[in-house]
Design a protein around this motif. Sequence first.
Motif, short mmCIF file in Angstrom:
data_model
loop_
_atom_site.label_atom_id
_atom_site.label_comp_id
_atom_site.label_asym_id
_atom_site.label_seq_id
_atom_site.Cartn_x
_atom_site.Cartn_y
_atom_site.Cartn_z
N THR A 131 0.82 -1.21 0.00
CA THR A 131 0.00 0.00 0.00
C THR A 131 0.86 1.26 0.00
O THR A 131 0.61 2.20 -0.75
CB THR A 131 -0.92 0.01 1.23
OG1 THR A 131 -1.70 -1.18 1.25
CG2 THR A 131 -1.84 1.22 1.22
N ALA A 132 1.90 1.27 0.85
CA ALA A 132 2.76 2.45 0.94
C ALA A 132 3.50 2.71 -0.37
O ALA A 132 3.68 3.86 -0.78
CB ALA A 132 3.76 2.28 2.08
N GLU A 133 3.93 1.66 -1.04
CA GLU A 133 4.67 1.80 -2.29
C GLU A 133 3.77 2.32 -3.41
O GLU A 133 4.17 3.19 -4.20
CB GLU A 133 5.30 0.45 -2.67
CG GLU A 133 6.42 0.07 -1.71
CD GLU A 133 6.69 -1.43 -1.66
OE1 GLU A 133 7.63 -1.83 -0.94
OE2 GLU A 133 5.96 -2.21 -2.32
N VAL A 134 2.56 1.81 -3.48
CA VAL A 134 1.61 2.25 -4.50
C VAL A 134 1.26 3.73 -4.30
O VAL A 134 1.25 4.52 -5.26
CB VAL A 134 0.33 1.39 -4.47
CG1 VAL A 134 -0.76 1.99 -5.36
CG2 VAL A 134 0.65 -0.03 -4.90
N ARG A 135 0.99 4.12 -3.05
CA ARG A 135 0.63 5.51 -2.79
C ARG A 135 1.78 6.47 -3.08
O ARG A 135 1.57 7.56 -3.61
CB ARG A 135 0.17 5.66 -1.33
CG ARG A 135 -1.17 5.03 -1.06
CD ARG A 135 -1.59 5.22 0.39
NE ARG A 135 -2.91 4.66 0.63
CZ ARG A 135 -3.50 4.64 1.82
NH1 ARG A 135 -2.87 5.13 2.89
NH2 ARG A 135 -4.71 4.12 1.95
N LEU A 136 2.99 6.06 -2.72
CA LEU A 136 4.16 6.91 -2.99
C LEU A 136 4.29 7.16 -4.49
O LEU A 136 4.48 8.30 -4.93
CB LEU A 136 5.41 6.23 -2.43
CG LEU A 136 6.75 6.95 -2.63
CD1 LEU A 136 6.71 8.37 -2.08
CD2 LEU A 136 7.87 6.16 -1.97
#
Length: 339
Positions: free
Chosen positions: A211-216
Motif C-alpha cells: 500500500t505504501a509503495e503504491v501511494r508513494l
Amino acid sequence: MSKTGDVAIVGMSGLAGETLLNVLDEHEFAFGRIHLLDTEDRAGGRPMLKGQSQRVEVLERFDFTQVAVVLFADAELATGWAERAVKAGCLVVDGCGAFRGEADVPLVVAEVNPQALEGVRARGVVSCPDAQVVQTLIALQPLVAEAGLQSVTVATYQSMSTVGGEEVEALALQTGRLLNGQPPEKGAFDKQAAFNLIPRIGELDESGSSTAEVRLAEDIRRILQLPQLPVSATCVLVPTFFGSAQVMQVRTRDALPAKRAATLLRKAPGVKLLDRPSAGGYPTPVADATGTDQVWVGRLRQDSLDPVSVSMWLVSDNLRKGVALNALAVADLLIKGHL
C-alpha cells in the motif's frame, strides 16, 4: 465565512497533533485566533501555545462558522467531520491524507505545487500527501525544473512514527523485552520489529507492491503531473522511533552533473545539503534532521556510465517536516490567497 484567518485544528491527542502544536509555537503563520479541537472524550486539556495555556475544545460542540480554515490531523476525524466544516463555509486542510485519492481534491506540497490550490473551491478540501512524498518531492523538484525527468527509483527507510503511535509503542515494548532477555511480543507487527527490518508497509496488491509503495508512486506522478512517469518504490520499516530516510535515484531527461545538482539543491527552498567527503559529511535522521524544518540531502553522486542518473540520500523529521509544516504551510497559503 470568517475572513479574519481564524483556524481550527482537529485531533490534538495523536503524534501529529502534538507536533503541530510544537511547530505552531515556533513559527509565525498568517492565522488569527487558533482553536484546538478534539472529541469529547479527549478534549479538556490545556497545552501551552505561544506562552499561554489554551483549552482543547469539544469538537462535537464547536461552531465551524467561527473559523475560515479547519486543519485535520486525524484521518478518522477528517472523514467524519470535513464535510460539516465545508458546509459551514470553511476551507479544509486534510493533513492526514484521508482524501488524497479523490480526483476533485487538490494534493499539495507547499514548496512544490502551490498552484494546485487554485482548484480548492470546487470541493472545499485540500489534501496533504504522506511524509515520504513530501520528502521525495522537495528534493526532486529543483532537479526536474532544470533537467526534466525520465524515472524515479526510491527506497524508503521509515521509522515507526511514519505509520502510527501503536507501532511506536510496540517497538518500545519489544526492545525492552529483548534487552531484558525476554521473548518479544509481536504487537502491531507480523514479525519482530526490534533490531530487525520489515520490507512491507501495508497490504500487497496483485503485483506484489505494498500500500505504501503504491501511494508513494501515485502521489509523485499526480503532484508532478506526469501520469506515465516510471516510479519504482520499496518501503521498509526500520527499528527507530522517529525520522525518515530514503535512497533515491533520478534519471533526468538531460544530463545533470552532480556539481550542478548540488548547486540546485543548495538553493532550493526546504532543502539542506550536507555532502562532504570527510568523516560525518552526510546527514542522518537522528543526529541532523530531528527537530529541523528541512529535507537533508547527502551522498550525492552520478553514475559514471549514465550521465542522466543522479543518486542521493535524503533524511527528514517525518512528523515535523513531512506532516506538520506542510499542513500548516498549506493552511497559510489558503488564508493569504484563497479566502
